[in-house]
Design a protein around this motif. Structure first.
Motif, PDB file in Angstrom:
ATOM      1  N   LEU B  49       0.838  -1.205   0.000  1.00 45.48           N
ATOM      2  CA  LEU B  49       0.000   0.000   0.000  1.00 45.48           C
ATOM      3  C   LEU B  49       0.873   1.254   0.000  1.00 45.48           C
ATOM      4  N   VAL B  50       1.899   1.266   0.870  1.00 41.38           N
ATOM      5  CA  VAL B  50       2.810   2.420   0.907  1.00 41.38           C
ATOM      6  C   VAL B  50       3.499   2.584  -0.440  1.00 41.38           C
ATOM      7  N   PHE B  51       3.944   1.452  -1.000  1.00 45.90           N
ATOM      8  CA  PHE B  51       4.659   1.459  -2.284  1.00 45.90           C
ATOM      9  C   PHE B  51       3.787   2.060  -3.382  1.00 45.90           C
ATOM     10  N   MET B  52       2.513   1.612  -3.469  1.00 46.44           N
ATOM     11  CA  MET B  52       1.649   2.114  -4.532  1.00 46.44           C
ATOM     12  C   MET B  52       1.399   3.611  -4.353  1.00 46.44           C
ATOM     13  N   ALA B  53       1.085   4.010  -3.113  1.00 49.03           N
ATOM     14  CA  ALA B  53       0.796   5.421  -2.852  1.00 49.03           C
ATOM     15  C   ALA B  53       2.003   6.277  -3.216  1.00 49.03           C
ATOM     16  N   MET B  54       3.184   5.860  -2.741  1.00 52.53           N
ATOM     17  CA  MET B  54       4.377   6.664  -2.988  1.00 52.53           C
ATOM     18  C   MET B  54       4.711   6.710  -4.469  1.00 52.53           C
ATOM     19  N   ALA B 122       7.937   4.943  -8.810  1.00 51.34           N
ATOM     20  CA  ALA B 122       7.729   6.294  -9.322  1.00 51.34           C
ATOM     21  C   ALA B 122       8.298   6.428 -10.725  1.00 51.34           C
ATOM     22  N   GLU B 123       9.441   5.773 -10.961  1.00 51.02           N
ATOM     23  CA  GLU B 123      10.038   5.841 -12.306  1.00 51.02           C
ATOM     24  C   GLU B 123       9.133   5.146 -13.324  1.00 51.02           C
ATOM     25  N   ILE B 124       8.513   4.027 -12.902  1.00 53.16           N
ATOM     26  CA  ILE B 124       7.593   3.326 -13.812  1.00 53.16           C
ATOM     27  C   ILE B 124       6.374   4.193 -14.087  1.00 53.16           C
ATOM     28  N   LEU B 156      -4.333   9.373 -15.946  1.00 50.16           N
ATOM     29  CA  LEU B 156      -4.004   8.251 -15.060  1.00 50.16           C
ATOM     30  C   LEU B 156      -4.673   6.938 -15.473  1.00 50.16           C
ATOM     31  N   PRO B 157      -5.967   6.929 -15.809  1.00 52.78           N
ATOM     32  CA  PRO B 157      -6.562   5.642 -16.187  1.00 52.78           C
ATOM     33  C   PRO B 157      -5.832   4.966 -17.349  1.00 52.78           C
ATOM     34  N   GLN B 158      -5.365   5.772 -18.298  1.00 53.92           N
ATOM     35  CA  GLN B 158      -4.614   5.176 -19.409  1.00 53.92           C
ATOM     36  C   GLN B 158      -3.216   4.780 -18.979  1.00 53.92           C
ATOM     37  N   ALA B 159      -2.614   5.633 -18.110  1.00 53.04           N
ATOM     38  CA  ALA B 159      -1.248   5.335 -17.663  1.00 53.04           C
ATOM     39  C   ALA B 159      -1.230   4.070 -16.818  1.00 53.04           C
ATOM     40  N   ILE B 160      -2.289   3.858 -16.020  1.00 47.97           N
ATOM     41  CA  ILE B 160      -2.311   2.678 -15.144  1.00 47.97           C
ATOM     42  C   ILE B 160      -2.257   1.404 -15.972  1.00 47.97           C
ATOM     43  N   ALA B 161      -2.994   1.377 -17.089  1.00 46.00           N
ATOM     44  CA  ALA B 161      -2.956   0.190 -17.945  1.00 46.00           C
ATOM     45  C   ALA B 161      -1.538  -0.069 -18.442  1.00 46.00           C
ATOM     46  N   ILE B 162      -0.790   1.023 -18.714  1.00 48.30           N
ATOM     47  CA  ILE B 162       0.568   0.855 -19.229  1.00 48.30           C
ATOM     48  C   ILE B 162       1.515   0.402 -18.116  1.00 48.30           C
ATOM     49  N   MET B 163       1.282   0.898 -16.869  1.00 44.86           N
ATOM     50  CA  MET B 163       2.264   0.612 -15.819  1.00 44.86           C
ATOM     51  C   MET B 163       2.035  -0.726 -15.127  1.00 44.86           C
ATOM     52  N   ILE B 164       0.918  -1.409 -15.424  1.00 47.76           N
ATOM     53  CA  ILE B 164       0.638  -2.644 -14.679  1.00 47.76           C
ATOM     54  C   ILE B 164       1.760  -3.692 -14.782  1.00 47.76           C
ATOM     55  N   PRO B 165       2.274  -4.015 -15.990  1.00 46.35           N
ATOM     56  CA  PRO B 165       3.320  -5.052 -16.021  1.00 46.35           C
ATOM     57  C   PRO B 165       4.529  -4.709 -15.146  1.00 46.35           C
ATOM     58  N   GLY B 166       4.977  -3.454 -15.224  1.00 40.02           N
ATOM     59  CA  GLY B 166       6.112  -3.042 -14.400  1.00 40.02           C
ATOM     60  C   GLY B 166       5.800  -3.128 -12.927  1.00 40.02           C
ATOM     61  N   MET B 167       4.586  -2.721 -12.555  1.00 43.00           N
ATOM     62  CA  MET B 167       4.211  -2.759 -11.145  1.00 43.00           C
ATOM     63  C   MET B 167       4.084  -4.195 -10.642  1.00 43.00           C
ATOM     64  N   VAL B 168       3.626  -5.101 -11.515  1.00 50.21           N
ATOM     65  CA  VAL B 168       3.535  -6.506 -11.109  1.00 50.21           C
ATOM     66  C   VAL B 168       4.932  -7.050 -10.811  1.00 50.21           C
ATOM     67  N   ASN B 169       5.887  -6.731 -11.695  1.00 51.79           N
ATOM     68  CA  ASN B 169       7.262  -7.161 -11.442  1.00 51.79           C
ATOM     69  C   ASN B 169       7.772  -6.610 -10.128  1.00 51.79           C
ATOM     70  N   LEU B 170       7.512  -5.331  -9.883  1.00 51.15           N
ATOM     71  CA  LEU B 170       7.990  -4.720  -8.639  1.00 51.15           C
ATOM     72  C   LEU B 170       7.297  -5.337  -7.434  1.00 51.15           C
ATOM     73  N   GLY B 225      -1.765 -10.400 -11.817  1.00 46.43           N
ATOM     74  CA  GLY B 225      -1.343  -9.251 -12.608  1.00 46.43           C
ATOM     75  C   GLY B 225      -1.760  -9.388 -14.060  1.00 46.43           C
ATOM     76  N   ASP B 226      -1.628 -10.604 -14.598  1.00 43.31           N
ATOM     77  CA  ASP B 226      -2.050 -10.824 -15.988  1.00 43.31           C
ATOM     78  C   ASP B 226      -3.541 -10.547 -16.137  1.00 43.31           C
ATOM     79  N   ALA B 227      -4.340 -11.035 -15.167  1.00 44.91           N
ATOM     80  CA  ALA B 227      -5.784 -10.824 -15.218  1.00 44.91           C
ATOM     81  C   ALA B 227      -6.102  -9.329 -15.143  1.00 44.91           C
ATOM     82  N   LEU B 228      -5.378  -8.636 -14.255  1.00 46.58           N
ATOM     83  CA  LEU B 228      -5.604  -7.199 -14.059  1.00 46.58           C
ATOM     84  C   LEU B 228      -5.274  -6.428 -15.324  1.00 46.58           C
ATOM     85  N   GLU B 229      -4.163  -6.822 -15.968  1.00 41.68           N
ATOM     86  CA  GLU B 229      -3.749  -6.140 -17.189  1.00 41.68           C
ATOM     87  C   GLU B 229      -4.814  -6.308 -18.268  1.00 41.68           C
TER      88      GLU B 229
END
Lengths: 221, 240
Positions: B49-54, B122-124, B156-170, B225-229
């Protein structure tokens, strides 16, 4: 808060200086191990036979899905059971090396796959030998994406070396823990360890950018 | 990869079978390891939760802010990416009390991991926000949509779709990183298995179970993560 400069200069820094050598040595040795291991794993993973490529793929996935710390502990406790007694530093270098070779394998693979298929076909059409194909066509084109990624792993390995303190290797983190335990002063030692990592990472990131630009300029004209 | 979820189920079945077969042996160390697993899951969820918020806050600030806020974001990202997680944990737990801020082990672990991974996230997030086509921003300006709505409703809604794979890895990296919380005296899976190993000297069994548990966590996250993406990118046009 009280920060004591005399303590910092008389006790912390001399000990840290020795420990920095261990950290750097562990980083370099693990990195070399990872470079070679990664190449081997990549070759196994892209092997024609699924009997070889499939286990290699799953091995890489397994290594990547489990924490390095557990792998270090596992090797540390497991090897003596087989009658192999290595110093903790060697075990740690081995563990970090294996862990990062799984990551490097993916980097190599991505680099080679980034070379368009037409390049391979052109080499066959021109009847170039395998050696010339790799030396003059494939490797120069796959280096630009590989080099910065490998550089990032070098920095990552550097930041993983504090894990070796869990198996009592006398690197920076372990020494700052020991100083903290001996004098009951954690502030100076842990802060200096943090600054050391920060400064070294920033310098390394800068150097990687230089190398990256150099590779781009010298290979892709 | 579908077969991997089969492997996970197979491993779970194997574990169950193992516990029936040699129950007396396992009874010695399995409960302690599973208690550790509960701690690992707790720390993972809280620090996630902290990670996502930050990562969202710092990512948006890094991409869109200017002046002091931008420098704050850059400083945060560089400092927490540049130092080692173990050093951060130690610093929070042992040095922060010197500044008059004593933390519980859980708080130190969650904050340390969350802040450290937030810097990577944040970089992702910044990359994903940058990858949203410029035309979208221009269209919102043309339509006179306020900057806040532009960010929260369009970008953000469009960016979230793009950042999901990176966030899943993290997220998988984050679960792995919780192995370090034993440094701040928490008994997670890793520390529990080391303790049990020192008591029972069953290295192979204990660490095989520990590694399997981490592997299963990682595969479940990857699967989710795959399902979410799939869910988040369904409404987006297929652009590569």
């Amino acid at each position: 808060m009280d920060w004591r400069w005399d303590f910092t200069f008389d006790v912390v820094l001399p000990k840290m200086w020795e420990a920095a050598g261990v950290t750097v040595w562990a980083t370099v040795a693990s990195f070399v191990l990872a470079l070679i291991g990664g190449l081997i794993l990549m070759l196994l993973k892209t092997h024609r036979s699924p009997w070889i490529s499939r286990p290699a793929t799953e091995f890489i996935e397994f290594i990547r899905a489990t924490p390095l710390l557990v792998q270090i502990f596992f090797l540390f406790f497991l090897l003596p059971d087989f009658g192999i007694t290595l110093p903790p530093l060697t075990t740690g270098i081995l563990a970090i090396g294996i862990y990062n070779s799984a990551l490097c394998a993916e980097v190599y693979r991505a680099g080679f796959q980034a070379v368009p298929k037409g390049q391979w076909e052109a080499c066959i059409a021109l009847n170039l030998s395998t050696y010339r194909t790799f030396r003059d066509v494939i490797i120069p084109q796959s280096l630009p994406p590989i080099v910065p990624a490998l550089g990032n792993y070098l920095v990552a390995i550097f930041k993983e070396t504090p894990l070796l303190s869990f198996v009592a290797v006398a690197e920076i983190m372990q020494i700052s823990k020991l100083i903290g335990a001996e004098y009951y002063r954690f502030t100076e030692a842990v802060t200096i360890a943090g600054i050391f990592f920060l400064v070294m990472s920033l310098i390394a990131a800068f150097l990687i950018r230089l190398v990256e630009n150099y590779v781009k300029r010298s290979i892709l004209h | 990869m579908v077969p991997r979820i089969a492997i996970v189920i197979g491993l779970a079945a194997f574990l169950a079978g193992l516990s029936v077969a040699t129950f007396a042996e396992l009874k010695m160390f399995l409960p302690a390891i599973l208690r550790g697993a509960v701690v690992t899951v707790q720390i993972s969820v809280l620090s996630w939760l902290v990670f996502m918020a930050m990562s969202l806050i710092a990512g948006v600030a890094r991409a869109k802010a200017s002046g002091a806020v931008l420098w704050l974001a850059v400083g945060y990202i560089e400092v927490f990416r540049g130092t080692s997680l173990l050093v951060i944990l130690f610093w929070l737990f042992f040095v922060m009390p010197e500044f008059g801020l004593t933390m519980s082990p859980v708080l130190a672990g969650v904050l340390g991991i969350g802040l450290n991974f937030g810097a990577y996230g944040a970089e992702i997030a910044r990359g994903a926000i940058g990858a949203v086509p410029r035309g979208q921003t221009e269209a919102t300006i043309a339509l006179n949509i306020s900057p806040w709505n532009r960010m929260t409703r369009i970008i953000l809604p469009q960016a979230i779709a793009i950042m999901i794979p990176g966030m899943v890895n993290l997220t998988i990296e984050l679960i792995k990183a919780t192995a370090l919380v034993s440094a701040v005296t928490l008994v997670d899976i890793t520390y529990a298995s080391v303790q049990q190993n020192q008591l029972h000297f069953r290295t192979v069994e204990i660490f095989a179970i520990t590694l399997m548990l981490y592997y299963c966590f990682a595969q479940f996250v990857r699967f989710g993560g795959d399902a979410l993406e799939e869910r988040f990118s369904r409404h987006l046009s297929k652009r590569v």
